[in-house]
Motif scaffolding. Structure first.
Motif, PDB file in Angstrom:
ATOM      1  N   LYS A 285      37.704 -22.939  23.979  1.00 26.07           N
ATOM      2  CA  LYS A 285      37.074 -23.004  25.303  1.00 26.07           C
ATOM      3  C   LYS A 285      38.106 -23.087  26.423  1.00 26.07           C
ATOM      4  O   LYS A 285      37.913 -22.527  27.505  1.00 26.07           O
ATOM      5  CB  LYS A 285      36.160 -24.231  25.388  1.00 26.07           C
ATOM      6  CG  LYS A 285      34.874 -24.115  24.616  1.00 26.07           C
ATOM      7  CD  LYS A 285      34.067 -25.400  24.747  1.00 26.07           C
ATOM      8  CE  LYS A 285      32.795 -25.360  23.932  1.00 26.07           C
ATOM      9  NZ  LYS A 285      32.048 -26.633  24.035  1.00 26.07           N
TER      10      LYS A 285
ATOM     11  N   LYS B  89      33.088 -15.083  26.682  1.00 20.65           N
ATOM     12  CA  LYS B  89      31.920 -15.574  27.410  1.00 20.65           C
ATOM     13  C   LYS B  89      31.607 -17.022  27.026  1.00 20.65           C
ATOM     14  O   LYS B  89      31.465 -17.878  27.887  1.00 20.65           O
ATOM     15  CB  LYS B  89      30.717 -14.677  27.133  1.00 20.65           C
ATOM     16  CG  LYS B  89      29.439 -15.099  27.841  1.00 20.65           C
ATOM     17  CD  LYS B  89      28.293 -14.146  27.483  1.00 20.65           C
ATOM     18  CE  LYS B  89      26.993 -14.563  28.152  1.00 20.65           C
ATOM     19  NZ  LYS B  89      25.865 -13.673  27.765  1.00 20.65           N
ATOM     20  N   SER B  90      31.507 -17.290  25.709  1.00 20.60           N
ATOM     21  CA  SER B  90      31.181 -18.641  25.249  1.00 20.60           C
ATOM     22  C   SER B  90      31.564 -18.791  23.787  1.00 20.60           C
ATOM     23  O   SER B  90      31.888 -17.809  23.104  1.00 20.60           O
ATOM     24  CB  SER B  90      29.684 -18.935  25.428  1.00 20.60           C
ATOM     25  OG  SER B  90      28.908 -18.055  24.620  1.00 20.60           O
TER      26      SER B  90
ATOM     27  N   SER C 215      30.372 -21.164  20.164  1.00 17.18           N
ATOM     28  CA  SER C 215      29.426 -22.113  19.569  1.00 17.18           C
ATOM     29  C   SER C 215      29.909 -22.492  18.176  1.00 17.18           C
ATOM     30  O   SER C 215      30.711 -21.797  17.557  1.00 17.18           O
ATOM     31  CB  SER C 215      28.023 -21.498  19.492  1.00 17.18           C
ATOM     32  OG  SER C 215      28.041 -20.314  18.716  1.00 17.18           O
TER      33      SER C 215
END
Length: 273
Positions: A27, A47-48, A50
Motif C-alpha cells: 500500500k 489501485k488497491s 486486499s
C-alpha cells in the motif's frame, strides 16, 4: 518446545501476520507496486490491495464445494487487471495437500485430460488407497514392510518389485505432465474461478524468520519446468522428487489412507531462472 499441533498453529498465525505486513508494505511503496505489476506482466497502475488474512477467502471449487483461494494477496489495477500473489514466508514447505481421489479428479477437470488407468493404479498403490495394498506388501515382503504396513502404502522399491511397468509409468506420467502439476500446485489448486488463481509467487518474510525477497511469474516458471521427476532414495523410495520440490505421503489427521502432499523448495525454483 512446540508440539506438532502448536507448530502448525504458529505457522498459520505467523503466515497471516506476514501477509498483513506485506499488504501494508504494498500500500505504501510505489516501487514495490510497480515491481509486482512488472513481474505479473500486467499493464495497469496500482489501485488497491486486499488480503485473506485470518478470514481466509473461501471460493467455489471445481467440485462445487468450498476451497481456499490460491492468492494470499490480490493487487487490483486501474485497468481491471489483477496481480494475484501467493506468498511463501519459508524457503520450503507445503504448497498443496490433497486426498488421492481429489487429486486425480482435480487434475482431470483442470486440464481436461484423463489420467491413464495404469497411472491411477500406481497412484493408489504408492499413496495407499488401493484395496489390495496390504496384500501386496505381505506378498513382496520387502525390507521396508514395517513402514509400509504402518502407512498402508508401497514404497517405490516394492512398487517396482510388484510391477515395474506401473512404477516406471508413474514417473513417466509426472514428467509428461510436470507443467500442469506445477500449475495446479502453485496457481489453480481445485479453484474453479480463474480470478482466484495465483499468477505470482513471492518469497517474502517480514517477521524475521528468514531473509528472502524474490518474486516469480508462475506462468514463466511453468514453461521452464524440466522433466526430471524421480523417486527419492531414502527408505526404499518414499517420495517423488520434482523440479520445484517433492511430493510425499502425508496424513495430517492420522487417517488411512493418507493424502498427497506437495512441497515447494525455494532453491529448486530459483535454479530454474
Amino acid at each position: 518446545m512446540k508440539n506438532r499441533s502448536q507448530g502448525w498453529q504458529y505457522a498459520k498465525l505467523s503466515g497471516h501476520l506476514n501477509e498483513q505486513l506485506v499488504c501494508d508494505e504494498i500500500k505504501s511503496n510505489k516501487d514495490l507496486q510497480n515491481r509486482l505489476i512488472t513481474v505479473a506482466g500486467c499493464k495497469g497502475h496500482f489501485k488497491s490491495v486486499s488480503i485473506g488474512g485470518l478470514h481466509e477467502t473461501e471460493v467455489i471449487s471445481v467440485f462445487g464445494d468450498k476451497t481456499k483461494a490460491k492468492p494470499d494477496v490480490i493487487v487490483s489495477l486501474d485497468n481491471g487487471e489483477t496481480v494475484r500473489v501467493s506468498i511463501k514466508k519459508s524457503l520450503s514447505g507445503q504448497v498443496y495437500l490433497v486426498t488421492i481421489e481429489r487429486f486425480i479428479a482435480c487434475f482431470e477437470i483442470q486440464t481436461g485430460r484423463i489420467i491413464p488407468n495404469d497411472v491411477k493404479k500406481a497412484i493408489s498403490l504408492f499413496w495407499g488407497s488401493a484395496t489390495n495394498t496390504r496384500t501386496i506388501i505381505n506378498e513382496i515382503n520387502g525390507k521396508h514392510k514395517s513402514y509400509e504396513l504402518r502407512k498402508n502404502r508401497l514404497v517405490s522399491e516394492t512398487l517396482y518389485a510388484y510391477d515395474a511397468r506401473l512404477s516406471e509409468g508413474l514417473i513417466d506420467w509426472f514428467n509428461d505432465n510436470i507443467k500442469d502439476i506445477f500449475e495446479i500446485c502453485f496457481s489453480k489448486g481445485s479453484v474453479r474461478n480463474s480470478a482466484y488463481w495465483a499468477n505470482v509467487v513471492w518469497y517474502i518474510n517480514l517477521i524475521g524468520d528468514v531473509v528472502v525477497d524474490e518474486m516469480f511469474n508462475i506462468e514463466s516458471l511453468k514453461q521452464k519446468m524440466p522433466a526430471n521427476a524421480h523417486y527419492g532414495n531414502r527408505g526404499g523410495g518414499t517420495t517423488i522428487q520434482l523440479p520445484f520440490g517433492f511430493v510425499q505421503w502425508h496424513s495430517p489427521f492420522k487417517t488411512i489412507p493418507g493424502s498427497i502432499q506437495f512441497h515447494h523448495q525455494f532453491k529448486a525454483i530459483e535454479d530454474l531462472i
